[in-house]
Scaffold this motif. Structure first.
Motif, short mmCIF file in Angstrom:
data_model
loop_
_atom_site.label_atom_id
_atom_site.label_comp_id
_atom_site.label_asym_id
_atom_site.label_seq_id
_atom_site.Cartn_x
_atom_site.Cartn_y
_atom_site.Cartn_z
N ALA A 1 0.85 -1.19 0.00
CA ALA A 1 0.00 0.00 0.00
C ALA A 1 0.89 1.24 0.00
N ASP A 2 0.35 2.32 -0.50
CA ASP A 2 1.02 3.62 -0.39
C ASP A 2 0.10 4.56 0.36
N LEU A 3 0.57 5.10 1.45
CA LEU A 3 -0.20 6.05 2.24
C LEU A 3 0.56 7.37 2.22
N ILE A 4 -0.07 8.41 1.72
CA ILE A 4 0.64 9.67 1.50
C ILE A 4 0.02 10.77 2.35
N ARG A 5 0.85 11.62 2.90
CA ARG A 5 0.35 12.76 3.67
C ARG A 5 1.23 13.96 3.33
N SER A 6 0.62 15.09 3.05
CA SER A 6 1.44 16.27 2.74
C SER A 6 1.27 17.32 3.83
N LEU B 1 6.02 12.06 -5.04
CA LEU B 1 6.73 11.01 -5.77
C LEU B 1 5.94 9.71 -5.75
N THR B 2 5.36 9.43 -4.60
CA THR B 2 4.65 8.16 -4.42
C THR B 2 3.45 8.07 -5.35
N PHE B 3 2.84 9.22 -5.66
CA PHE B 3 1.63 9.20 -6.49
C PHE B 3 1.96 9.22 -7.99
N MET B 4 3.22 9.52 -8.34
CA MET B 4 3.56 9.72 -9.75
C MET B 4 3.11 8.58 -10.68
#
Lengths: 434, 244
Positions: A172-177, B234-237
């Motif tokens: 999984a990829d969990l992203i937070r900005s 980067l992760t969403f690219m």
């Protein structure tokens, strides 16, 4: 509805006295931007290669022991890569199938078809993606090597941009900005099963391994911290970074610490002994663009678990003695043992400890658009041998890529590149995307 | 000594821009907003034209948010499909699906070859990267002289010739610190894209460094769109195309 909108837009564009068409004769096919739920594409490649063989080298004697005076080996290679995807709502399935064909008059023909990737994804929101299936994760910042790519197959340092086969994982990829110097944080947990029919060549079977990567964009620097544990391979931990120092200079690096690595080393008589220990592997690299569009990539790679000069010399001596024994008695036992040792590590790319990689590529010299000559040097700094590869790449025809490349091995007896099976290789690669 | 020479040079360039008749910064911000909303999605085509007339074309889907976030993904040709680029302020990355991981690129490189470089393709607001040194009125046009806010900007100076009534650029000259011309952008064919966006549909560029070559950027669609910040990572690219 969306389709009608596009048709309407197409009619509008064609009906309007659009200067993009009338004045400048620029046209735009709106079907190019129409999004379809499915996608299909492919790549087909032909690659004839000529190997100039070095019949005195260890790896020649190991591979061609029954044909000791061969000077050259022409080889025909082909590749077909097909990929497709289907998307519905938040779900997507994707597959990439690769077929490699090879023919030479020594080993004759071979064909290998493999799913490089085949996975299903769900994206419930932009900040969350879940993937299950065969996938390449591609961790690391290095160009030629990636010591921190714990959950990937090792890439070929001679051709690091080639597509690679993945492993079956759940990730999984969990992203937070954020606002401020810490701009992005993402976490990618990985479940990595190793069982009889799942990733069985990765390491010890019947283990469910876990891995993870934590990524930060912090003060304009990419930073990753990663780990892998679970028993199929020794536990390992690492980090990498990448940063643009100026508009034309980038620096990157990787470090990996691996517990309890094992390797088999030989003494001068050829007796084998297993050696255990920790491994520290790192690389540091630069990418620099000059004002005249020359891109220089240089990387230094160190692997403390690699073989030293004595280890390699003992291996080459074993091959030489075994080859002589075969020549005089016809006994292949020694060569078979040497082949096993080669497979266990001595034949892997960059099996020793310290390497320097330099690649210089000049974009469009003499104003020739889409033409890129390059020179790549892989130098073993332990034994001062090298592989020097000049190449010419032309991409001027849409979807067609032509690359002419040569490789010259420089090094004496008992050096890594001096003991490769060939002195030189010449190849032409023609690849077409559709 | 070098700094003094550049300063004198800059002053010489500025001489014709004698007086600030208008607020230059405000004017530049207006030009930026007329070119595009602060946050948008767009479809563009880039065409590189060689001296013998041969063309190479690229189609891109682009999203932008705020002052410093832009991301693009190539839709065509097949050899480039799926390649994506991301810009966060001065940071730029390229993701090639086969290679897998995003690599850092620089503003002066070009992912498409030809005259457009990465900074042109992943263009931020001019006001975000440049200070207005001077503004001059000339007939129906404004002449703006801009200076880069930092060394990390692709061009040190810009000379913008903008239509006074429409407040849209007609021509931009991109210069080095020493005043050497790198390239010229020509804005043509003003078109109504809907949603209040009226802007040039075509940007042509040529360069004395690429004699005989020309690159063209055609704006096909542009509309306001607000996306989450996480998309610009980067992760969403690898997933950028899912935004279409």
């Amino acid at each position: 509805m969306k389709r009608f909108g596009l048709i309407f837009l197409a009619l509008l564009v064609s009906a309007m006295p659009s200067a993009t068409k009338a004045e400048e004769n620029y046209t735009f096919d709106l079907s190019e931007i129409e999004k379809k739920p499915y996608h299909f594409s492919g790549y087909i490649e032909a690659k004839p290669v000529l190997y100039g063989l070095n019949s005195n080298s260890a790896f020649y004697q190991l591979r061609f022991f029954d044909d000791p005076n061969r000077q050259a080996l022409p080889e025909a290679n082909g590749r077909v890569r097909l990929e497709g995807s289907y998307e519905k709502s938040i779900f997507r399935v994707f597959a990439r199938l690769n077929t490699d064909l090879q023919y030479n008059d020594y080993a004759h023909g071979s064909e290998q078809t493999t799913f490089y990737e085949a996975h299903a994804s769900a994206k419930p929101m932009p900040a969350v993606t879940i993937d299950v299936g065969k996938k390449t994760l591609k961790w690391g910042k290095g160009y030629a090597w990636n010591p921190v790519a714990f959950a990937d197959r090792p890439k070929d340092p001679d051709d690091p941009e080639q597509a690679m086969e993945g492993y079956i994982v759940a990730t999984a990829d969990l992203i937070r900005s954020f606002d401020g110097p810490l701009t992005i944080v993402s976490f990618s947990p990985v479940l990595f099963p190793v069982y009889d029919h799942i990733n069985s060549n990765f390491g010890q079977n019947n283990k469910l391994n876990t891995a993870g990567r934590l990524y930060f964009l912090f003060y304009d620097t990419d930073i990753d911290v990663m780990f892998m544990t679970g028993g199929s391979r020794p536990d390992r931990y690492g980090f990498d970074f990448s940063r643009n120092i100026t508009t034309n200079l980038e620096i990157h690096g990787e470090y990996a610490w691996i517990q309890n690595t094992q390797k088999t080393v030989l003494d001068a008589t050829g007796a084998a002994k297993a050696v255990e220990g920790q491994a520290h592997t790192f690389l540091i690299g630069l990418r620099y663009l000059t004002s005249f569009d020359l891109t220089a990539i240089t990387e230094f790679y160190h692997n403390s678990a690699g073989f030293d000069r004595d280890d390699m010399q003992n291996f080459y001596s074993l091959v030489s003695r075994s080859f002589d024994a075969y020549q005089t008695t016809g006994d292949q036992t020694g060569l078979e043992r040497a082949a096993q040792l080669a497979d266990s590590g001595y034949a892997r790319p960059n099996a020793m400890r310290n390497y320097l990689y330099i690649r210089l590529s000049q974009k469009e010299p003499f104003d020739i658009l889409y033409f890129t000559p390059a020179l790549t040097c892989m130098i073993n700094t332990d034994d001062s041998s090298a592989n020097v590869m000049p190449e010419f790449l032309y991409t001027g025809v849409t979807n067609l890529e032509l690359r002419f490349r040569a490789g010259v091995m420089i090094g004496g007896q008992n050096t890594e590149f001096g003991e490769k099976q060939n002195d030189y290789r010449i190849e032409l690669r023609a690849g077409y995307y559709f | 000594m070098k700094k003094t020479i550049y300063l004198v040079f800059a002053l010489i360039i500025m001489l014709p821009f004698s007086a600030f008749a208008v607020d230059g910064t405000k004017l530049l911000q207006e030009i930026d907003r007329n070119l595009s909303p602060e946050s948008y999605e767009s479809y563009r085509k880039l065409i590189n034209i060689e001296p013998d007339g041969r063309k190479k074309e690229f189609t891109l889907f682009t999203v932008k948010k705020g002052l410093d976030k832009v991301a693009s993904v190539f839709l065509a040709p097949a050899s480039e499909k799926g390649r994506s680029t991301l810009r966060l302020g001065d940071n730029m990355w390229l993701h090639i699906p086969n290679v897998g991981k995003p690599i850092r690129i620089t503003s002066l490189q070009s992912v498409v070859g030809g005259v457009f470089n990465n900074a042109d393709i992943l263009q931020l607001d001019y006001a975000a990267e440049y200070d207005v040194l001077a503004v001059k009125e000339e007939g129906g046009e404004y002449l703006l002289l801009l200076k880069a806010k930092s060394k990390s900007v692709a061009y040190d100076q810009l000379k913008i010739r903008a239509d006074k009534a429409k407040r849209l650029p007609a021509k931009i000259e991109c210069l080095t610190e020493t005043g050497m011309l790198i390239k010229t952008l020509y804005f043509k064919n003003v078109k109504d894209f809907g949603g209040g966006i009226v802007r040039p549909a075509v940007i042509e560029t040529d360069s004395p460094l690429y004699k005989g070559y020309k690159s063209v950027m055609i704006m096909v669609q542009i509309k306001k769109r607000m996306l989450k910040d996480e998309v610009f990572s980067l992760t969403f690219m690898p997933n950028l195309e899912s935004l279409r």
